[in-house]
Design a protein around this motif. Structure first.
Motif, PDB file in Angstrom:
ATOM      1  N   UNK A   1     -26.731 -26.470  18.478  1.00 47.71           N
ATOM      2  CA  UNK A   1     -25.681 -26.243  17.473  1.00 47.71           C
ATOM      3  C   UNK A   1     -26.307 -26.060  16.096  1.00 47.71           C
ATOM      4  N   UNK A   2     -25.734 -25.105  15.320  1.00 46.27           N
ATOM      5  CA  UNK A   2     -26.150 -24.977  13.938  1.00 46.27           C
ATOM      6  C   UNK A   2     -24.884 -24.925  13.077  1.00 46.27           C
ATOM      7  N   UNK A   3     -25.013 -25.502  11.890  1.00 51.01           N
ATOM      8  CA  UNK A   3     -23.855 -25.727  11.006  1.00 51.01           C
ATOM      9  C   UNK A   3     -23.898 -24.728   9.848  1.00 51.01           C
ATOM     10  N   UNK A   4     -22.718 -24.306   9.472  1.00 52.91           N
ATOM     11  CA  UNK A   4     -22.584 -23.437   8.304  1.00 52.91           C
ATOM     12  C   UNK A   4     -21.379 -23.900   7.472  1.00 52.91           C
ATOM     13  N   UNK A   5     -21.619 -23.901   6.142  1.00 45.64           N
ATOM     14  CA  UNK A   5     -20.509 -24.125   5.207  1.00 45.64           C
ATOM     15  C   UNK A   5     -19.857 -22.770   4.897  1.00 45.64           C
ATOM     16  N   UNK A   6     -18.558 -22.713   5.052  1.00 42.38           N
ATOM     17  CA  UNK A   6     -17.798 -21.470   4.813  1.00 42.38           C
ATOM     18  C   UNK A   6     -17.024 -21.626   3.492  1.00 42.38           C
ATOM     19  N   UNK A   7     -17.323 -20.669   2.629  1.00 42.47           N
ATOM     20  CA  UNK A   7     -16.641 -20.693   1.317  1.00 42.47           C
ATOM     21  C   UNK A   7     -15.191 -20.207   1.488  1.00 42.47           C
ATOM     22  N   UNK A   8     -14.251 -21.108   1.116  1.00 39.83           N
ATOM     23  CA  UNK A   8     -12.837 -20.765   1.283  1.00 39.83           C
ATOM     24  C   UNK A   8     -12.294 -19.931   0.112  1.00 39.83           C
ATOM     25  N   UNK A   9     -12.810 -20.229  -1.070  1.00 42.96           N
ATOM     26  CA  UNK A   9     -12.395 -19.452  -2.247  1.00 42.96           C
ATOM     27  C   UNK A   9     -13.567 -19.368  -3.199  1.00 42.96           C
ATOM     28  N   UNK A  10     -13.468 -18.452  -4.132  1.00 46.58           N
ATOM     29  CA  UNK A  10     -14.581 -18.208  -5.043  1.00 46.58           C
ATOM     30  C   UNK A  10     -14.821 -19.423  -5.922  1.00 46.58           C
ATOM     31  N   UNK A  11     -16.100 -19.554  -6.282  1.00 48.69           N
ATOM     32  CA  UNK A  11     -16.501 -20.682  -7.114  1.00 48.69           C
ATOM     33  C   UNK A  11     -16.464 -20.260  -8.585  1.00 48.69           C
ATOM     34  N   UNK A  12     -16.264 -21.217  -9.374  1.00 52.80           N
ATOM     35  CA  UNK A  12     -16.275 -20.980 -10.805  1.00 52.80           C
ATOM     36  C   UNK A  12     -17.218 -22.005 -11.399  1.00 52.80           C
ATOM     37  N   UNK A  13     -18.439 -21.509 -11.813  1.00 57.54           N
ATOM     38  CA  UNK A  13     -19.456 -22.421 -12.330  1.00 57.54           C
ATOM     39  C   UNK A  13     -18.966 -23.066 -13.608  1.00 57.54           C
TER      40      UNK A  13
END
Length: 936
Positions: free
Chosen positions: A189-201
């Motif tokens: 198994x390998x894990x990935x973080x999925x971006x749900x919405x755009x980031x705002x630094x």
């Protein structure tokens, strides 16, 4: 506790016995299971009962358990036969991540030797929580990344296996990221973080998330890691790889510097944001970095360290591709490197000796040693077969997978081969195959299976008589092919009676050295041959032995002086007085001195000498050198003293010579003064001697002729004997033969007995024993004998001996055969005044150095007319003499008719008869003349 067997205890026991019968004595397998981390004393199984062993026989049969490299994790209670946990079992420490984990035990019992194989499976329990490599993971994400962008995250690992190692992940709730878990082809198994919405630094520079890993055990165990997400600004496009996962296959032992793969990532940006460098991800372990290297500019990955399939057969390498912008973007891929096995491991062997040394009488199938083999390779490269040195009485028997028994396959003989250096070869199935060898030295223990052996079955020993008591006469030696105590030989006599005495009173043998000693002086006249056996026996159990025969011949020494005989039966020898008329002429026999010697051979050969009288006057008498007859040398006259004292020296031919002296008193009287009684006695004696003189003449000629004939006969007999098969009897093939000769000398009556050493079972045979003269050489005087000519030509003494007188009391022995009576064989005394110069008339029988022959006539002689009979005639080649032999019955006494006649053919025979009659007539007339003078 879980058993591999199914069914009731009775069926399990039946199945166990069937397996034991199928595998043979000392082989079998049981299967148990036990959870890891079990406490000390945890019950595993009733191993004694399952193996079909009684509890009472565990200790006497030395029940023991051996485990290679496993220490003392398990133990057996010998009181109840239960296998239990002895110490802490950590499955992860014992087998690592292996799916199967077992402890292999060898159960060994003796009397008889049996070996059982027991497998104990260690069950995994959920005793290890999921663990992350770091407590915090950092991620850098550009704010320009679009929703649904994915960012890899390092997962957790669980040391357990199976369901206990099946992990699921949870991410704490947030508005920006979801967790996506995927499974690749390798079931990882390998894990990935999925971006749900755009980031705002500008709104949030970093985000902290909590990642939770939960295993599938009961109860569940968890592990957590902090995810620190830094939001980056600028560069909107990250590098991308053609594939997210690359699969590469490599052979193990691939040399360093070999190219594994060349990566090529692309970036949609322009300028510096498009330039890409490659790095190992932070997820890559140090072990992987020690095996591989990456070129950051070209993306080439090469082998750096040594790759070993047996150490690790799979490598996962995470690669990051980063652009060179001020705010770099990263692309990710994974390279999975699978190693292929190469046959690079030599098989390993372990040899356990169980039964050394091996007795040479050990039965076949005896177990000598146990051999176990292993190979770290896999597949065919790890399949090992064992073989043994050829042409040895041993073989390897497979008892279980990778286990062999070295057993005896033939008979052993320590005397032929005392030890075997066996070579066991283990060979794998690789191509090319690899092998390993182990040496096993098998010593063969000795068993007492060889009796002591002598170099020859019989020995002949010659010992002079009168030896000192306790003298060493011979040494026997026997060799035993066995070893140590079985080869220690001791000697002893085989006791028997020798006459009236025990053998041990004559000889003894040293028990250790085999030296034979004479315990007392031996006497040739009493014992000529001592035949006995010596036994050699070893110290083995039971002892073995053999015998050897010793023939001890006692050699004669001159230890008996001549003994004088009385002139008449019933009287004793003193000074003999004889009355002689002065009218006798030269050559008249006055008296005869008789003597015997108890010795034999030359030691018993007597000669007579007349001691010179006092004064210068020459004696008118002489004595025959070998006859002892005193006769006149000339006619007597008035000047001769009326009383003559003669000293006769009797001497044998031994070294040194022994002597005796006889005194003869001779009275010279006128012819009319001789006593009438003496005259009549003299006439009677002279008449008897004259009657026998003819017999002696023919006997001398017969002896010479027969001896010449015997030489030719023996040559013919020897030739026939060599070509004929050996005869049966006591003196068969390989038995020594003894030829005995008579030792009767002149004037002797030897006590020596003709002993028959070798006898057969056939009919008695008539033996004619003839003696040829043999005299020592010396000066050519008339008083000293010389060595006779061996070619048996007629000498002057033999021609003169034809007129000799016969004295039957001086005889050798004519033996008629086994059991037959002994007859007197006449000897010869010369009647001539003086022998010719250089030659003498020898006596019949010359001792052990004489040419003495024995004629034996048996069924094999084609010339005889019947068993035990002599042939009628002998014709001597090269000689004009014809010998006619007339044989009288053996129980008759020899008289004047028992003689052998000779002749130069028929005419010579008639002439000698006529001469014989004339001589007899002359002697009768002379005797009548003497009688008339006595009457006057």
């Amino acid at each position: 506790m879980v058993y591999s067997q199914r069914g009731s205890p009775q069926s399990r026991r039946l199945l166990l016995w069937l397996l034991l019968a199928a595998w043979g004595t000392g082989s079998g397998q049981l299967h148990y299971s036990v959870p890891e981390e079990a406490k000390h004393g945890t019950f595993v199984g009733r191993i004694a009962q399952d193996l079909g062993l009684e509890l009472a026989e565990l200790v006497p049969r030395l029940f023991r358990v051996a485990s290679k490299g496993r220490g003392d994790l398990l133990e057996v209670n010998l009181q109840n036969g239960i296998l239990f946990v002895n110490s802490r079992i950590d499955r992860e420490e014992l087998c690592g991540r292996s799916a199967e984990c077992s402890i292999h035990l060898e159960v060994i019992v003796d009397r008889p030797l049996q070996v059982f194989h027991v497998e104990v499976e260690v069950k995994d329990i959920n005793d290890n929580p999921p663990r992350f490599s770091r407590e915090e993971q950092k991620l850098f994400i550009l704010e320009s990344r679009m929703p649904d962008s994915r960012f890899p995250v390092e997962g957790a690992s669980d040391l357990d296996i199976g369901a206990n190692a099946e992990l699921r992940y949870k991410l704490n709730p947030n508005e920006y990221f979801d967790l996506d878990v995927k499974t690749n082809e390798e079931k990882t198994k390998f894990l990935e973080l999925v971006l749900k919405k755009s980031l705002d630094r500008e709104e949030t520079e970093e985000h902290r998330l909590l990642l939770i890993a939960v295993d599938g055990g009961k109860p569940e165990l968890t592990g957590t890691v902090q995810l620190l997400i830094n939001v980056l600004d600028a560069n909107d496009n990250a590098p991308e790889f053609d594939k997210s996962i690359y699969n590469v296959r490599l052979l193990e032992n691939t040399p360093s510097g070999t190219l594994v793969i060349k990566l090529n990532a692309s970036d949609a940006d322009e300028g510096i944001n498009k330039e890409i460098v490659y790095f190992f991800s932070n997820l890559v372990s140090d072990d992987v970095k020690s095996k591989f290297t990456i070129n950051s500019n070209s993306g080439e990955i090469k082998v750096k360290g040594e790759l070993d399939y047996e150490d690790c057969n799979l490598y996962e390498i995470n690669i990051d591709a980063v652009d060179r912008s001020a705010f770099p973007l990263t692309g990710h891929c994974k390279i999975i490197v699978k190693l292929l096995d190469v046959n690079d491991n030599i098989p390993e062997m372990a040899v356990t000796s169980l039964f050394l040394p091996v007795k040479e009488d050990a039965p076949t199938s005896t177990v000598i040693a146990l051999v176990s083999v292993s190979d770290l390779d896999s597949g065919a490269n790890g399949q090992v077969t064992c073989s043994l040195t050829a042409h040895v009485p041993f073989k390897l028997v497979s008892t279980f997978k990778n286990y062999y028994s070295l057993v005896l396959d033939g008979a052993l003989d320590r005397e032929s081969v005392s030890s075997y250096d066996l070579v066991v070869t283990a060979r794998d199935g690789g191509s090319p195959s690899l092998w390993a060898t182990a040496s096993v030295s098998v010593e063969v223990a000795d068993v007492n299976d060889n009796a002591p052996a002598f170099a020859q079955p019989e020995y002949t020993v010659f010992v002079k008589e009168n030896n000192p008591p306790g003298c060493h006469i011979f040494t026997v030696s026997a060799r035993d092919a066995d070893a140590q105590e079985n080869a220690r030989v001791s000697y002893s006599l085989v006791e028997r009676r020798v006459g009236e005495r025990a053998l041990s009173s004559y000889v003894s043998v040293h028990a250790e050295s085999g030296k034979v000693y004479a315990l007392q002086p031996l006497d040739h006249e009493e014992l000529e041959l001592l035949r006995f056996q010596v036994s050699a026996r070893d110290a083995g159990v039971p002892p073995l032995g053999s015998n050897v025969t010793l023939q001890v011949f006692v050699l004669d020494e001159n230890d008996n002086a001549p003994a004088l005989l009385a002139p008449r039966a019933g009287s004793t020898f003193g000074a003999v007085t004889e009355v002689v008329s002065r009218m006798v002429g030269a050559g008249h026999v006055v008296a005869k001195v008789r003597a015997v010697d108890a010795d034999s051979g030359y030691n018993a050969w007597l000669s007579y000498e007349l001691e010179p009288a006092a004064g210068s006057a020459r004696s008118p008498f002489r004595v025959g050198l070998y006859t002892g007859e005193i006769s006149t040398t000339r006619a007597l006259d008035e000047v001769d003293a009326p009383r003559q004292r003669l000293l006769v020296l009797v001497k044998d031919h031994g070294e040194p010579a022994l002597t005796a002296t006889a005194t003869v008193l001779v009275s010279l009287v006128e012819s009319g003064q001789a006593p009438k009684a003496s005259s009549r006695a003299l006439v009677g004696a002279a008449s008897q001697e004259m009657a026998l003189v003819d017999v002696n003449v023919y006997l001398i000629i017969a002896i010479c002729a027969v001896s010449s004939l015997l030489v030719l006969t023996l040559l013919l007999y020897t030739a026939l004997r060599c070509s004929a098969p050996p005869s049966e009897g006591e003196c068969g093939p390989g038995q020594p033969r003894l030829v005995c000769s008579s030792a009767a000398g002149s004037g002797s009556y030897s006590k020596q007995k003709l002993q028959r050493v070798c006898s057969g079972d056939g009919q008695p045979k008539t033996d004619l024993m003839a003696f040829s003269p043999s005299l020592p050489q010396g000066p050519t005087s008339t008083d000293t004998p010389r060595q006779p000519n061996p070619d048996w030509r007629y000498s002057a003494s033999l021609r003169a001996g034809m007129h000799s007188s016969v004295h039957l009391e001086e005889a050798g022995i004519l033996r008629a055969g086994p059991g037959g009576p002994d007859q007197q064989w006449p000897t010869v005394s010369s009647a001539t005044p003086e022998p010719e110069a250089g030659e003498v008339s020898p006596p019949v029988g010359a001792g052990v150095n004489s040419n003495s022959w024995t004629f034996k006539y048996g069924p094999g002689n084609p010339k005889q007319s019947g068993p035990g009979e002599l042939p009628d005639k002998f014709i001597i080649p090269g000689s004009p003499a014809i010998i006619s032999i007339r044989q009288e019955p053996t129980n008759s006494q020899i008289d004047k008719s028992d003689f052998i006649t000779f002749g130069k053919k028929e005419e010579t025979k008639k002439k000698k008869k006529k001469k014989k009659g004339n001589k007899t007539q002359e002697k009768k007339e002379k005797g009548n003349s003497t009688t008339d003078n006595s009457d006057q």
